[in-house]
Design a protein around this motif. Structure first.
Motif, PDB file in Angstrom:
ATOM      1  N   ILE A  22       0.645  -0.702   0.517  1.00  0.00           N
ATOM      2  CA  ILE A  22       0.339  -0.282   0.069  1.00  0.00           C
ATOM      3  C   ILE A  22       1.496   0.969   0.098  1.00  0.00           C
ATOM      4  CG2 ILE A  22      -1.889   1.486   1.610  1.00  0.00           C
ATOM      5  CD1 ILE A  22      -2.367  -1.497   2.505  1.00  0.00           C
ATOM      6  N   ILE A  23       1.935   1.520   0.857  1.00  0.00           N
ATOM      7  CA  ILE A  23       2.576   2.189   0.708  1.00  0.00           C
ATOM      8  C   ILE A  23       3.842   2.394  -0.228  1.00  0.00           C
ATOM      9  CG2 ILE A  23       4.546   3.381   2.097  1.00  0.00           C
ATOM     10  CD1 ILE A  23       4.136   1.755   4.362  1.00  0.00           C
ATOM     11  N   THR A  24       4.171   1.386  -0.730  1.00  0.00           N
ATOM     12  CA  THR A  24       4.466   1.929  -2.254  1.00  0.00           C
ATOM     13  C   THR A  24       3.814   2.276  -3.246  1.00  0.00           C
ATOM     14  OG1 THR A  24       4.866  -1.122  -2.838  1.00  0.00           O
ATOM     15  CG2 THR A  24       7.051   0.455  -1.534  1.00  0.00           C
ATOM     16  N   THR A  25       2.610   1.704  -3.055  1.00  0.00           N
ATOM     17  CA  THR A  25       1.527   2.465  -4.720  1.00  0.00           C
ATOM     18  C   THR A  25       1.460   3.614  -4.550  1.00  0.00           C
ATOM     19  OG1 THR A  25       1.135  -0.192  -4.475  1.00  0.00           O
ATOM     20  CG2 THR A  25      -0.219   1.457  -5.761  1.00  0.00           C
ATOM     21  N   LEU A  26       1.160   4.034  -3.091  1.00  0.00           N
ATOM     22  CA  LEU A  26       0.604   5.575  -2.949  1.00  0.00           C
ATOM     23  C   LEU A  26       1.988   6.195  -2.579  1.00  0.00           C
ATOM     24  CD1 LEU A  26      -1.443   5.165   0.650  1.00  0.00           C
ATOM     25  CD2 LEU A  26      -2.323   5.322  -1.670  1.00  0.00           C
ATOM     26  N   ILE A  27       2.870   5.849  -2.851  1.00  0.00           N
ATOM     27  CA  ILE A  27       4.215   6.649  -3.175  1.00  0.00           C
ATOM     28  C   ILE A  27       4.897   6.972  -4.417  1.00  0.00           C
ATOM     29  CG2 ILE A  27       6.859   7.206  -2.890  1.00  0.00           C
ATOM     30  CD1 ILE A  27       6.268   5.944  -0.177  1.00  0.00           C
ATOM     31  N   THR A  28       4.702   5.487  -5.378  1.00  0.00           N
ATOM     32  CA  THR A  28       4.889   5.887  -6.932  1.00  0.00           C
ATOM     33  C   THR A  28       3.829   6.869  -7.530  1.00  0.00           C
ATOM     34  OG1 THR A  28       5.585   3.276  -6.533  1.00  0.00           O
ATOM     35  CG2 THR A  28       5.316   4.114  -8.756  1.00  0.00           C
ATOM     36  N   PHE A  33       2.073  12.104 -10.133  1.00  0.00           N
ATOM     37  CA  PHE A  33       1.275  13.017 -10.502  1.00  0.00           C
ATOM     38  C   PHE A  33       2.445  13.946 -10.357  1.00  0.00           C
ATOM     39  CE2 PHE A  33      -0.165  16.293  -7.931  1.00  0.00           C
ATOM     40  CZ  PHE A  33      -1.633  16.437  -9.027  1.00  0.00           C
ATOM     41  N   ALA A  34       3.652  13.619  -9.474  1.00  0.00           N
ATOM     42  CA  ALA A  34       4.372  14.410  -9.261  1.00  0.00           C
ATOM     43  C   ALA A  34       5.091  15.523 -10.295  1.00  0.00           C
ATOM     44  CB  ALA A  34       5.254  14.978  -8.604  1.00  0.00           C
ATOM     45  N   LEU A  35       5.091  13.704 -11.644  1.00  0.00           N
ATOM     46  CA  LEU A  35       5.752  13.824 -12.724  1.00  0.00           C
ATOM     47  C   LEU A  35       5.118  14.783 -13.687  1.00  0.00           C
ATOM     48  CD1 LEU A  35       9.216  13.461 -13.500  1.00  0.00           C
ATOM     49  CD2 LEU A  35       7.969  10.935 -14.488  1.00  0.00           C
ATOM     50  N   LEU A 245      -2.190  -0.003 -12.050  1.00  0.00           N
ATOM     51  CA  LEU A 245      -2.594   1.249 -11.291  1.00  0.00           C
ATOM     52  C   LEU A 245      -1.614   2.511 -11.788  1.00  0.00           C
ATOM     53  CD1 LEU A 245      -2.531  -0.080  -7.964  1.00  0.00           C
ATOM     54  CD2 LEU A 245      -4.833   0.767  -8.990  1.00  0.00           C
ATOM     55  N   PHE A 246      -0.235   1.873 -12.570  1.00  0.00           N
ATOM     56  CA  PHE A 246       0.640   3.127 -12.102  1.00  0.00           C
ATOM     57  C   PHE A 246       0.076   3.672 -13.602  1.00  0.00           C
ATOM     58  CE2 PHE A 246       3.573   0.665  -9.831  1.00  0.00           C
ATOM     59  CZ  PHE A 246       3.357   1.556  -8.216  1.00  0.00           C
TER      60      PHE A 246
END
Length: 416
Positions: A22-28, A33-35, A245-246
């Protein structure tokens, strides 16, 4: 078969519900989004003001053309003619009234030169812009001194016509090569990251189950082959979930920007390449994953501690890193001899043969041979892996050496 689906489902749900997933998915997703909104984010954190550059022109003729050139090429820089002394200008820079100071003059050949003063010279982009514009002024002055007609100079500086034409009618054009190169690079990167991340995940999962002594129960209720491939496919589905997802998030964010979407997709050849390259990408990606995932499961069964998992799969990591390096170097020379030879080595085939398929028009028999060797290697690894897995999962104690393969095989025979 029912046991296979139970183990697969348990592997998938356990991983998807884990905090690390969950954490790695959210961070990615945040990173994606930032990119895709990097320009907007930069504008938010920037003050919106132009870089004010003080200029002292000792020639009384260089400032105007330099300011006009800078204004046309960079809207974030504004040149201001400083009428006071050089010392006061430097003091104004130190007090941050100006971002920098440029002292314009001429050398002994009456050509422009400049001295740049700033509190810090780490902002190379600003210096590069000013240097480039001053270089244009120098070219103009040197041309006038030499008596060269401006039209003649423009003709000299005009790029040479250099057309590339392949005599082989089946060879790809330059445009097709550029499109294929983008797709090949994406495929190489995805396969590399998938094997590194999810191969390690498989080995860690097996080691975790062994450390908790759950493995004896699992292995007694299902065959090692069932357990191993359920684990491999379960983790593959976890990876597929993240990738979907990505890619979905990235596509949705980019689609909101029509011009950016067209430019990005055009650069990577997405949507304009032939369907065959996508089919080959899927085939080599799946076979590459199965190859390394089977190897990771076999190696992971040899260790009983999570901290030993990284060490035991190090040889596998070296293989995928070497394959990635060879493939990246082959992007510019896909028809090199060493690229052709290594494309038939099963552990390198998923990356390097796909590189050749995407960049070149190679005989079908070469593709079929490489896929045949790859599938054969996967089958051999599966058979050997099942035997090692059967004995390895019952092998406890500190074990982080490939010599433990013999012990695992010996235990496997006793289990029979």
């Amino acid at each position: 078969m029912n046991k296979f689906w139970i183990i697969l489902g348990h592997t998938y749900t356990t991983r998807v519900k884990s905090k690390s997933f969950i954490i790695t998915t959210l961070i990615t997703l945040v990173f994606i989004f930032a990119l895709t909104n990097i320009k907007t984010i930069i504008d938010v954190f920037s003050d919106g003001e132009k870089d004010q550059i003080a200029v002292i022109d000792e020639t009384d003729e260089l400032f105007k053309p330099l300011a006009e050139n800078v204004e046309q090429t960079n809207e974030d820089i504004e040149l201001t003619l400083y009428e006071d002394t050089e010392e006061k200008a430097k003091q104004a820079v130190e007090e941050e009234e100006y971002a920098a100071l440029i002292l314009l003059s001429k050398n002994e050949k009456q050509l422009p030169k400049a001295t740049y003063y700033a509190n810090s010279i780490s902002e190379s982009s600003l210096q590069t812009t000013l240097e480039q514009q001053l270089q244009q002024l120098k070219t103009m002055y040197a041309t006038e001194q030499a008596g060269v007609d401006p039209a003649t100079l423009a003709m000299i500086n005009e790029p040479v016509v250099f057309d590339t034409i392949a005599l082989d009618e089946s060879a790809k054009t330059e445009e097709e090569l550029n499109q294929a190169r983008g797709i090949v690079y994406i495929m190489l990167f995805l396969l590399y990251m998938t094997v590194i991340v999810y191969g390690n995940m498989i080995a860690t999962d097996v080691a975790t189950e062994k450390s908790s002594r759950v493995m004896e129960i699992l292995i007694s209720s299902a065959s090692p082959v069932t357990h191993m491939f359920a684990k491999i496919i379960g983790v593959a589905l976890v990876g597929l979930t993240q990738i979907v997802l990505f890619l979905g998030a990235g596509y949705a964010l980019i689609t909101a920007k029509d011009e950016a979407t067209k430019e990005l997709f055009a650069q990577f050849g997405i949507g304009s390449s032939s369907a065959s390259i996508y089919i080959y990408a899927i085939v080599f990606f799946l076979l590459g994953y199965l190859l390394y995932a089977t190897l990771a499961a076999m190696l992971g069964s040899l260790v009983s501690r999570i901290e030993d998992a990284q060490q035991i799969i190090m040889p596998m990591t070296f293989l995928i890193v070497i394959a990635f390096i060879i493939a990246i170097s082959g992007l510019s020379t896909p028809d090199a001899g060493f690229i052709k030879i290594t494309s038939f080595i099963p552990f390198f085939t998923p990356m390097i043969m796909f590189l050749r398929v995407g960049m070149l028009d190679i005989p079908v028999w070469e593709i079929a041979l490489s896929i045949g060797l790859l599938v054969g290697t996967i089958i051999i690894l599966a058979i050997l892996g099942a035997k090692v897995y059967r004995g390895g999962v019952l092998l406890y104690g500190r074990s982080s050496s490939l010599k433990d393969l013999k012990k695992a095989l010996a235990l496997s025979k006793k289990e029979k």
